[in-house]
Write a protein that holds these residues in place. Structure first.
Motif, PDB file in Angstrom:
ATOM      1  N   GLN A  91       0.835  -1.193   0.000  1.00 25.76           N
ATOM      2  CA  GLN A  91       0.000   0.000   0.000  1.00 25.76           C
ATOM      3  C   GLN A  91       0.878   1.255   0.000  1.00 25.76           C
ATOM      4  N   TRP A  92       1.935   1.244   0.786  1.00 22.18           N
ATOM      5  CA  TRP A  92       2.850   2.380   0.830  1.00 22.18           C
ATOM      6  C   TRP A  92       3.543   2.581  -0.514  1.00 22.18           C
TER       7      TRP A  92
ATOM      8  N   PHE B 100       7.506   4.722   7.647  1.00 21.67           N
ATOM      9  CA  PHE B 100       7.647   3.846   8.812  1.00 21.67           C
ATOM     10  C   PHE B 100       6.323   3.701   9.549  1.00 21.67           C
ATOM     11  N   SER B 101       5.633   4.807   9.753  1.00 21.96           N
ATOM     12  CA  SER B 101       4.365   4.735  10.480  1.00 21.96           C
ATOM     13  C   SER B 101       3.303   3.986   9.671  1.00 21.96           C
ATOM     14  N   GLN B 102       3.382   4.012   8.358  1.00 25.77           N
ATOM     15  CA  GLN B 102       2.410   3.291   7.519  1.00 25.77           C
ATOM     16  C   GLN B 102       2.675   1.792   7.484  1.00 25.77           C
ATOM     17  N   ILE B 103       3.935   1.395   7.484  1.00 30.53           N
ATOM     18  CA  ILE B 103       4.283  -0.011   7.267  1.00 30.53           C
ATOM     19  C   ILE B 103       4.372  -0.809   8.559  1.00 30.53           C
ATOM     20  N   VAL B 104       4.759  -0.171   9.661  1.00 32.10           N
ATOM     21  CA  VAL B 104       4.935  -0.896  10.926  1.00 32.10           C
ATOM     22  C   VAL B 104       3.578  -1.269  11.506  1.00 32.10           C
ATOM     23  N   ASP B 105       3.448  -2.534  11.910  1.00 33.67           N
ATOM     24  CA  ASP B 105       2.184  -3.031  12.469  1.00 33.67           C
ATOM     25  C   ASP B 105       2.026  -2.718  13.958  1.00 33.67           C
ATOM     26  N   ASN B 106       3.139  -2.460  14.650  1.00 34.59           N
ATOM     27  CA  ASN B 106       3.000  -2.244  16.101  1.00 34.59           C
ATOM     28  C   ASN B 106       3.096  -0.801  16.473  1.00 34.59           C
TER      29      ASN B 106
END
Length: 185
Positions: free
Chosen positions: A146-147, A179-185
């Protein structure tokens, strides 16, 4: 002195001169170029993505391939093992590094770059978990796609990789956003 002896002396002199040139000029230049190339491999913006093509695989369970791929990515000098979770198509990459030892922006840029490279080159990998001494970050294929805004397999071409991934990681604000879009936690 015979002509044969003169030829022998000339050939020995040419050999000595050639040896001096190779050992004194050519080899040091090659070593310097190799050291420069190795230094460039530590940073996403100068990393040689084309060199990773040999690690393309349809399966994340190919442990040797996965480990070699990650040993060729930035931050490879801090690697501390792997754990595969085939039931969820997840790879955990362990680092012997405390994240406070790095600038947050640099770490985020490297993690986005490395995770995207893993997703692009390993077809069935769904998630990568980067485990550090003090924290962990999980990055997902879905979020990376998506990113990127395109099918990840299209990014196997180094030109496409540069135009999509590297261009989105050039500016600090874009790195934080990625980073904020791809990281799940």
């Amino acid at each position: 002195m015979t002509i044969k002896n003169k030829w022998i002396i000339a050939l020995v002199a040419i050999g000595v001169i050639g040896f001096i040139i190779v050992e004194g000029m050519v080899n040091p230049k090659l070593k310097a170029e190799q050291a420069e190339y190795e230094a460039e491999q530590q940073y996403p913006m100068t990393h040689d993505f084309a060199a990773l093509q040999k690690y393309q695989s349809p399966y994340m369970g190919d442990f040797s391939n996965l480990s070699h791929l990650n040993q060729a990515l930035p931050l490879h000098d801090q690697l501390n093992g792997y754990q595969l979770y085939p039931e969820t198509f997840t790879a955990q990459v362990n680092y012997s590094l405390d994240t406070s030892e790095m600038e947050a922006e640099d770490l985020e840029q490297i993690l986005v770059y490395n995770a995207t490279a893993n997703f692009v080159l390993i077809d069935n990998l769904k998630q990568v978990v980067y485990q550090f001494e003090d924290t962990s970050h999980a990055l997902s294929r879905e979020a990376a796609q998506q990113w990127a805004g395109t099918e990840l397999t299209l990014l196997q071409d180094p030109v496409q990789w540069d135009s999509v991934v590297r261009s989105k990681l050039e500016k600090p604000a874009k790195v934080q956003e990625a980073f904020s879009q791809i990281v799940d936690n």
